[in-house]
Scaffold this motif. Structure first.
Motif, PDB file in Angstrom:
ATOM      1  N   ALA A 191       0.833  -1.207   0.000  1.00 47.25           N
ATOM      2  CA  ALA A 191       0.000   0.000   0.000  1.00 47.25           C
ATOM      3  C   ALA A 191       0.865   1.254   0.000  1.00 47.25           C
ATOM      4  O   ALA A 191       0.614   2.198  -0.762  1.00 47.25           O
ATOM      5  N   TYR A 192       1.891   1.256   0.835  1.00 43.94           N
ATOM      6  CA  TYR A 192       2.775   2.417   0.906  1.00 43.94           C
ATOM      7  C   TYR A 192       3.496   2.619  -0.426  1.00 43.94           C
ATOM      8  O   TYR A 192       3.606   3.735  -0.918  1.00 43.94           O
ATOM      9  N   GLY A 193       3.967   1.511  -1.022  1.00 42.77           N
ATOM     10  CA  GLY A 193       4.649   1.598  -2.313  1.00 42.77           C
ATOM     11  C   GLY A 193       3.741   2.074  -3.431  1.00 42.77           C
ATOM     12  O   GLY A 193       4.185   2.755  -4.359  1.00 42.77           O
ATOM     13  N   MET A 228      -8.248  -5.025  -1.464  1.00 44.42           N
ATOM     14  CA  MET A 228      -9.003  -4.052  -0.681  1.00 44.42           C
ATOM     15  C   MET A 228      -8.872  -2.656  -1.273  1.00 44.42           C
ATOM     16  O   MET A 228      -9.861  -1.919  -1.379  1.00 44.42           O
ATOM     17  N   MET A 229      -7.691  -2.293  -1.698  1.00 45.74           N
ATOM     18  CA  MET A 229      -7.501  -0.959  -2.305  1.00 45.74           C
ATOM     19  C   MET A 229      -8.263  -0.858  -3.622  1.00 45.74           C
ATOM     20  O   MET A 229      -8.813   0.186  -3.940  1.00 45.74           O
ATOM     21  N   ARG A 230      -8.289  -1.938  -4.403  1.00 48.04           N
ATOM     22  CA  ARG A 230      -9.066  -1.932  -5.650  1.00 48.04           C
ATOM     23  C   ARG A 230     -10.553  -1.813  -5.350  1.00 48.04           C
ATOM     24  O   ARG A 230     -11.281  -1.118  -6.054  1.00 48.04           O
ATOM     25  N   GLY A 236      10.404 -24.541   3.490  1.00 43.26           N
ATOM     26  CA  GLY A 236      10.286 -24.936   4.888  1.00 43.26           C
ATOM     27  C   GLY A 236      10.550 -23.803   5.859  1.00 43.26           C
ATOM     28  O   GLY A 236      11.425 -22.977   5.638  1.00 43.26           O
ATOM     29  N   GLY A 237       9.768 -23.734   6.935  1.00 43.30           N
ATOM     30  CA  GLY A 237      10.045 -22.803   8.020  1.00 43.30           C
ATOM     31  C   GLY A 237       9.378 -21.452   7.916  1.00 43.30           C
ATOM     32  O   GLY A 237       8.914 -20.924   8.897  1.00 43.30           O
ATOM     33  N   VAL A 238       9.333 -20.852   6.732  1.00 42.94           N
ATOM     34  CA  VAL A 238       8.736 -19.530   6.560  1.00 42.94           C
ATOM     35  C   VAL A 238       7.678 -19.610   5.462  1.00 42.94           C
ATOM     36  O   VAL A 238       7.941 -20.142   4.388  1.00 42.94           O
ATOM     37  N   ALA A 239       6.510 -19.058   5.736  1.00 38.79           N
ATOM     38  CA  ALA A 239       5.412 -19.091   4.763  1.00 38.79           C
ATOM     39  C   ALA A 239       5.549 -17.918   3.793  1.00 38.79           C
ATOM     40  O   ALA A 239       4.826 -16.933   3.862  1.00 38.79           O
ATOM     41  N   HIS A 240       6.508 -18.039   2.865  1.00 33.37           N
ATOM     42  CA  HIS A 240       6.802 -16.939   1.941  1.00 33.37           C
ATOM     43  C   HIS A 240       5.598 -16.557   1.085  1.00 33.37           C
ATOM     44  O   HIS A 240       5.371 -15.374   0.831  1.00 33.37           O
ATOM     45  N   PHE A 241       4.834 -17.534   0.635  1.00 33.63           N
ATOM     46  CA  PHE A 241       3.681 -17.211  -0.201  1.00 33.63           C
ATOM     47  C   PHE A 241       2.562 -16.553   0.608  1.00 33.63           C
ATOM     48  O   PHE A 241       1.731 -15.851   0.054  1.00 33.63           O
ATOM     49  N   ALA A 242       2.551 -16.765   1.916  1.00 36.90           N
ATOM     50  CA  ALA A 242       1.593 -16.052   2.764  1.00 36.90           C
ATOM     51  C   ALA A 242       1.898 -14.554   2.757  1.00 36.90           C
ATOM     52  O   ALA A 242       0.990 -13.721   2.813  1.00 36.90           O
ATOM     53  N   HIS A 243       3.184 -14.190   2.669  1.00 34.87           N
ATOM     54  CA  HIS A 243       3.555 -12.781   2.555  1.00 34.87           C
ATOM     55  C   HIS A 243       2.928 -12.189   1.299  1.00 34.87           C
ATOM     56  O   HIS A 243       2.368 -11.095   1.317  1.00 34.87           O
ATOM     57  N   LEU A 244       3.031 -12.943   0.197  1.00 37.95           N
ATOM     58  CA  LEU A 244       2.430 -12.488  -1.053  1.00 37.95           C
ATOM     59  C   LEU A 244       0.912 -12.456  -0.931  1.00 37.95           C
ATOM     60  O   LEU A 244       0.252 -11.591  -1.519  1.00 37.95           O
ATOM     61  N   GLY A 245       0.353 -13.382  -0.162  1.00 41.54           N
ATOM     62  CA  GLY A 245      -1.083 -13.362   0.099  1.00 41.54           C
ATOM     63  C   GLY A 245      -1.508 -12.098   0.823  1.00 41.54           C
ATOM     64  O   GLY A 245      -2.567 -11.528   0.532  1.00 41.54           O
ATOM     65  N   GLY A 246      -0.691 -11.638   1.762  1.00 42.00           N
ATOM     66  CA  GLY A 246      -0.981 -10.376   2.445  1.00 42.00           C
ATOM     67  C   GLY A 246      -0.968  -9.205   1.482  1.00 42.00           C
ATOM     68  O   GLY A 246      -1.819  -8.313   1.545  1.00 42.00           O
ATOM     69  N   MET A 247      -0.008  -9.222   0.567  1.00 40.20           N
ATOM     70  CA  MET A 247       0.021  -8.177  -0.464  1.00 40.20           C
ATOM     71  C   MET A 247      -1.220  -8.244  -1.346  1.00 40.20           C
ATOM     72  O   MET A 247      -1.816  -7.221  -1.678  1.00 40.20           O
ATOM     73  N   LEU A 248      -1.615  -9.460  -1.705  1.00 32.38           N
ATOM     74  CA  LEU A 248      -2.804  -9.644  -2.546  1.00 32.38           C
ATOM     75  C   LEU A 248      -4.052  -9.119  -1.834  1.00 32.38           C
ATOM     76  O   LEU A 248      -4.864  -8.400  -2.438  1.00 32.38           O
ATOM     77  N   GLY A 249      -4.207  -9.467  -0.563  1.00 34.62           N
ATOM     78  CA  GLY A 249      -5.360  -8.979   0.192  1.00 34.62           C
ATOM     79  C   GLY A 249      -5.396  -7.464   0.274  1.00 34.62           C
ATOM     80  O   GLY A 249      -6.454  -6.844   0.106  1.00 34.62           O
TER      81      GLY A 249
END
Length: 195
Positions: free
Chosen positions: A132-134, A190-192, A173-186
């Motif tokens: 959002a900031y970007g 919302m902004m759209r 393993g260990g870090v949910a990297h695609f969840a980070h992208l999911g947060g960006m998607l959400g």
């Protein structure tokens, strides 16, 4: 950087800190019931997916450093976004990031792309904040912590999104990297929607 902390951001900082203290005291109980466990997977401790975990997993953190960096982004960027949008929109944005990050994590665990481990932390929201900031301030200079160099917000967002894709594909393993992208998607959805 904000000079004062707006009310929702301040309450969230207190909630995250309080939840971390409870986690330190109650340990496995908090992780078992509040972390986001994959659908159909059971851990050795009996932890399994429960519907409320889609909104409680951001309260659980993998140590103090994990909490600290989430809280730092919440303070730095979240305060500015709350001041810009107001409390109601800000909360809607956070909820969209939390739900999207959680659902993306569950999707990738169901298809076998992630090992069946729990998702924890506020990172999906922090990545949503960064996006959002970007989008709103693309040429604003942000100072990195390591290395301490300035970078435009739009480039930081692209670099972090790219790193999440690469790391999600090469070391899931260990870090949910695609969840980070999911947060960006959400956050983006919302902004759209607001437009």
């Amino acid at each position: 950087m904000p000079t004062s902390i707006p009310p929702v951001t301040l309450k969230l900082l207190w909630v995250l800190t309080g939840a971390f203290v409870v986690q330190l005291l109650a340990g496995g109980f908090v992780v078992r019931w509040l972390a986001l466990w994959p659908i159909g997977a059971e851990s050795s401790g009996g932890a399994a997916f429960l519907p409320w975990q889609l909104v409680t997993y951001p309260l659980v953190h993998d140590g103090f450093v994990h909490l600290f960096f989430g809280a730092l982004i919440l303070w730095m960027l979240g305060s500015q976004l709350e001041n810009l949008w107001g409390p109601k929109r800000y909360l809607h944005f956070i909820l969209a990031c939390v739900l999207a990050a959680g659902m993306v994590h569950l999707l990738f665990t169901v298809v076998g792309a992630f090992p069946p481990t729990a998702a924890v932390g506020f990172s999906g929201v922090t990545y949503g904040f960064l996006l959002a900031y970007g989008m709103m301030y693309p040429n604003q200079q942000l100072m990195l912590v390591i290395p301490p160099v300035p970078i435009k917000a739009k480039y930081l967002v692209m670099i972090l999104a790219g790193l999440s894709v690469v790391m999600g594909l090469t070391s899931p393993g260990g870090v949910a990297h695609f969840a980070h992208l999911g947060g960006m998607l959400g956050g983006w959805l919302m902004m759209r929607y607001w437009l």
